[in-house]
Design a protein around this motif. Structure first.
Motif, PDB file in Angstrom:
ATOM      1  N   UNK A  21       0.699  -1.267   0.015  1.00 61.76           N
ATOM      2  CA  UNK A  21      -0.041  -0.047   0.103  1.00 61.76           C
ATOM      3  C   UNK A  21       0.722   1.306   0.092  1.00 61.76           C
ATOM      4  N   UNK A  22       1.852   1.468   0.877  1.00 69.66           N
ATOM      5  CA  UNK A  22       2.663   2.517   1.009  1.00 69.66           C
ATOM      6  C   UNK A  22       3.396   2.668  -0.326  1.00 69.66           C
ATOM      7  N   UNK A  23       4.009   1.564  -0.780  1.00 74.76           N
ATOM      8  CA  UNK A  23       4.939   1.460  -2.199  1.00 74.76           C
ATOM      9  C   UNK A  23       4.033   1.838  -3.401  1.00 74.76           C
ATOM     10  N   UNK A  24       2.632   1.459  -3.260  1.00 77.75           N
ATOM     11  CA  UNK A  24       1.795   2.032  -4.439  1.00 77.75           C
ATOM     12  C   UNK A  24       1.740   3.513  -4.418  1.00 77.75           C
ATOM     13  N   UNK A  25       1.496   3.946  -3.080  1.00 81.39           N
ATOM     14  CA  UNK A  25       1.413   5.562  -2.829  1.00 81.39           C
ATOM     15  C   UNK A  25       2.398   6.124  -3.160  1.00 81.39           C
ATOM     16  N   UNK A  26       3.887   5.648  -2.976  1.00 79.08           N
ATOM     17  CA  UNK A  26       4.936   6.358  -3.439  1.00 79.08           C
ATOM     18  C   UNK A  26       5.122   6.333  -4.845  1.00 79.08           C
ATOM     19  N   UNK A  27       4.418   5.599  -5.541  1.00 80.74           N
ATOM     20  CA  UNK A  27       4.587   5.589  -7.119  1.00 80.74           C
ATOM     21  C   UNK A  27       3.450   6.381  -7.805  1.00 80.74           C
ATOM     22  N   UNK A  28       2.723   7.230  -6.828  1.00 80.34           N
ATOM     23  CA  UNK A  28       1.844   8.057  -7.265  1.00 80.34           C
ATOM     24  C   UNK A  28       0.384   7.865  -7.241  1.00 80.34           C
ATOM     25  N   UNK A  29       0.078   6.497  -6.659  1.00 82.16           N
ATOM     26  CA  UNK A  29      -1.425   6.176  -6.585  1.00 82.16           C
ATOM     27  C   UNK A  29      -2.035   6.691  -5.275  1.00 82.16           C
ATOM     28  N   UNK A  30      -3.181   6.768  -5.537  1.00 88.64           N
ATOM     29  CA  UNK A  30      -3.980   6.936  -4.028  1.00 88.64           C
ATOM     30  C   UNK A  30      -4.482   5.837  -3.465  1.00 88.64           C
ATOM     31  N   UNK A  31      -3.990   5.622  -2.555  1.00 92.09           N
ATOM     32  CA  UNK A  31      -4.083   3.820  -2.069  1.00 92.09           C
ATOM     33  C   UNK A  31      -4.681   4.037  -0.569  1.00 92.09           C
ATOM     34  N   UNK A  32      -5.462   3.131  -0.273  1.00 86.32           N
ATOM     35  CA  UNK A  32      -6.044   2.923   0.905  1.00 86.32           C
ATOM     36  C   UNK A  32      -6.336   1.369   1.274  1.00 86.32           C
ATOM     37  N   UNK A  33      -6.435   1.250   2.579  1.00 85.89           N
ATOM     38  CA  UNK A  33      -6.550  -0.381   2.684  1.00 85.89           C
ATOM     39  C   UNK A  33      -8.007  -0.367   3.619  1.00 85.89           C
ATOM     40  N   UNK A  34      -8.555  -1.570   3.223  1.00 85.66           N
ATOM     41  CA  UNK A  34      -9.743  -1.972   4.226  1.00 85.66           C
ATOM     42  C   UNK A  34      -9.615  -3.193   4.932  1.00 85.66           C
TER      43      UNK A  34
END
Ligand code: ADP
Length: 494
Positions: A35-48
Motif C-alpha cells: 500500500x505505501x509503495x503504491x502511494x509512493x508511485x503516485x497512486x491514491x492507496x487505502x486499505x480496508x
C-alpha cells in the motif's frame, strides 16, 4: 507511474491483515508494504481491514460512520467505519462489528479456528461497499486478497460499484474459504453465481473460487507458484479453472521493505551489521544463543533457525525427522513458531531431549523473529508448498543462508551451487523427504566449515536480497492495476 495529466489511480486494498496494524503471516507483510509503495508511485492507496480488537485497542482510530446496515441473510447488521493510519498518507478504513471482530484473535483462538469465519468475512466483504460510500474513497480498482475477500469479485461483477475493476491476489491456494449450504443465503448473490462455473465447489461454495472466477485479473505471489497451481497435484481442485483463466493470471514475486528489514538499522538486534562489516552478526548469534537457552559452544558450530507458523504446509513433519540427522552433524537448532498443538508438543519434546542444543520457542514474537534471522547461520524452510515465502528473503538480507525445498517462491529466490549457480545464495532440495532435507543441510554444514565458500555465499545472499524490493514488486502491480482499470472504463477513457 501515473502521468501528471491523468488523475492518480485510486486503489483500495481489501484484506484480512495489513502490517503493522494486524499481521499473522506473509499476507500482512505484503499488504502492509504494497500500500505505501503504491502511494509512493503516485497512486491514491487505502486499505480496508476488519476492526480487530488488537487494532482498536492499540492504534489511534476515529469514527467515520456509524450503524451502516449490511445484510447478512435475513439479518441487517449495524456496521461502523473507523479510520486509522497504516503508513504516512495511507489510510486504513476499518469495518467495525464487535460481535465478529472485537475478539482477541483474528482467525481463531487456542481452541482452533472460529466456527463462524465464513460469516465474519462475508460480512467484511459486503461492508466494503457501504465503507466506500461513507468514506468517499471511490476506487478505480479493488485489490482483494485470499478467500477472506474473494466475495468482492462476484459482488463487483454483479454491479455493486459500476466502473470499478477487481484484481484478486492468491497468497495461498490451500485455504478455500468454504461456505456450507445452510449459509449460502448470506452471500446475497443471484442464483446464477452458485453454479459449477461460479462459486460452487463440491457441494459447498468457495470464497476463494469466487475471487478466481470473477476478478478481472488474478495475481499470485511468485512465477513458479503461478505455474504450479495450474497442475492437478498443486491446484487444490481449482487447477482447471486456473488453467481456463491462465491468460489473466500473473506471477508477481512479493517484495520486502528494506526500511523494515535491514541489519544495518534493525533496532531489535544486539548489534547492527552490514554487508561490508559483518562483525556484529557474531554478537547477534551470541545474543540468540543466550536468549534461546543454548550452549555457548554453538558459537563455533552451525545453528539452523526456523520462523514459521506450525502447520503441515511448512514441512514440520520432515523437519522433525531430519532434525535428528542435523544434530548428528553437530548443528544447533532454534525454532520460533506457533500453531498446531501437536507440532508445538513435538518440538518442545525435541528441545527437552536435547538441552542446550535445540530450542523450541512456542510463540508469535516479531522481535524474536528478527533475532533468529540475524543470529542463526542457516534458516530452514522445508515447505510442502510455498506460494512465495518471506522468511528466506529476510534471512538472506541478514546474511543467513536458507535451506529450502525448491517449490513456489522458494525456487524463485534461492540459488543453490549444486544447480550451477556460483557462488549461490542457499541450499535446496526437491523431493518432500526428510532424507533430502538432511542432505541439503549436510551441504550447508560443509559450506559453513569452508570459510571462503561461506563468505562468498553470504555476501551473495545479502546482495541478492536487495533485488527482492517491494518497489520492484509494486511497479509490476501498478502496471497491471492501470491496465485493468483502463480496460474496465473502456476505450473512451484512454
Ligand atoms: P506464511 O504467510 O505462509 O505464514 P511467509 O513466509 O510468507 O509465510 O510469511 C510469514 C511471516 O510471518 C514472516 O514475516 C515471518 O517472519 C512471520 N512469522 C511466522 N511465524 C512467526 C512467529 N512465530 N513469530 C514471529 N513472526 C512469525
Amino acid at each position: 507511474m501515473a502521468s501528471k495529466t491523468k488523475p492518480p489511480l485510486k486503489v483500495l486494498i481489501a484484506a484480512s491483515e495489513a502490517a503493522p496494524l494486524a499481521k499473522e503471516g506473509g499476507l500482512g507483510d505484503v499488504v502492509g508494504s504494497l500500500a505505501p509503495a503504491l502511494a509512493e508511485l503516485g497512486c491514491q492507496a487505502a486499505v480496508a481491514l476488519p476492526a480487530y480488537r488488537e487494532i482498536t485497542d492499540n492504534a489511534p482510530v476515529r469514527r467515520v460512520a456509524a450503524d451502516l446496515p449490511v445484510r447478512l441473510g435475513d439479518a441487517q447488521l449495524p456496521v461502523n467505519v473507523l479510520e486509522a493510519e497504516l503508513a504516512s498518507g495511507v489510510p486504513a478504513y476499518l469495518v467495525q462489528y464487535d460481535p465478529f471482530f472485537g475478539r482477541f484473535g483474528k482467525y481463531g483462538d487456542r481452541f482452533g479456528a472460529y466456527g463462524d469465519n465464513d460469516e465474519r468475512y462475508i460480512l467484511f466483504s459486503k461492508a466494503v461497499f457501504p465503507l466506500i460510500h461513507a468514506t468517499g474513497f471511490a476506487p478505480d480498482v479493488i485489490l482483494a486478497n485470499d478467500w477472506q475477500t474473494g466475495l468482492i469479485a462476484p459482488l463487483l461483477h454483479n454491479g455493486a460499484l459500476p466502473g470499478c475493476a477487481c484484481v484478486f491476489v492468491i497468497h495461498n491456494l490451500g485455504y478455500l474459504g468454504l461456505v456450507p449450504g445452510h449459509h449460502v443465503h448470506m452471500l446475497g448473490l443471484p442464483d446464477r453465481y452458485y453454479t459449477f462455473e461460479g462459486l460452487e465447489f463440491w457441494g459447498s461454495m468457495s470464497l476463494l473460487k469466487a475471487g478466481i472466477a470473477y476478478a478481472d485479473a488474478l495475481v499470485t505471489v511468485s512465477p513458479t507458484y503461478a505455474r504450479e497451481i495450474q497442475t492437478p497435484e498443486m491446484g487444490a481442485g481449482l487447477d482447471g479453472l486456473l488453467r481456463h483463466r491462465s491468460d489473466r493470471l500473473h506471477g508477481i514475486l512479493n517484495g520486502i521493505d528494506p526500511s523494515q528489514w535491514n541489519p544495518e538499522t534493525d533496532p531489535h538486534l544486539a548489534a547492527n551489521y552490514s554487508i561490508k562489516d559483518r562483525s556484529g552478526k557474531k554478537d547477534c548469534k551470541r545474543d540468540l544463543l543466550a536468549r534461546a537457552g543454548l550452549s555457548e559452544t554453538l558459537m563455533g558450530r552451525p545453528v539452523m533457525g526456523m520462523v514459521t507458523r506450525l502447520v503441515s504446509q511448512k514441512g514440520i513433519d520432515i523437519f522433525l525427522v531430519a532434525a535428528q540427522e542435523m544434530l548428528n552433524m553437530g548443528m544447533g537448532l532454534v525454532v520460533l513458531g506457533s500453531g498446531d498443538p501437536n507440532y508445538e508438543q513435538a518440538l518442545t519434546d525435541l528441545a527437552l531431549a536435547n538441552p542446550g542444543i535445540v530450542s523450541a520457542i512456542i510463540a508469535f514474537d516479531p522481535a524474536m523473529s528478527r533475532k533468529v534471522f540475524a543470529g542463526s547461520d542457516l534458516l530452514c524452510v522445508p515447505s510442502l508448498y510455498e506460494p512465495c515465502g518471506l522468511t528466506q528473503m529476510y534471512a538472506m538480507a541478514y546474511g543467513t543462508l536458507p535451506v529450502v525445498r525448491a517449490t513456489g517462491g522458494l525456487a524463485d529466490t534461492v540459488a543453490d551451487p549444486k544447480d550451477g549457480n556460483f557462488p549461490g545464495t542457499g541450499f535446496s532440495f526437491g523431493p518432500y523427504w526428510a532424507g533430502d532435507l538432511a542432505w541439503a543441510a549436510s551441504r550447508a554444514r560443509d559450506a559453513y566449515y569452508t570459510p571462503a565458500v561461506w563468505e562468498a555465499m553470504t555476501t551473495e545472499a545479502m546482495k541478492t536480497a536487495r533485488n527482492f524490493s517491494r518497489d520492484h514488486s509494486a511497479r509490476q502491480y501498478l502496471d497491471l492495476l492501470e491496465r485493468v482499470a483502463a480496460e474496465k472504463k473502456g476505450p473512451s477513457a484512454a
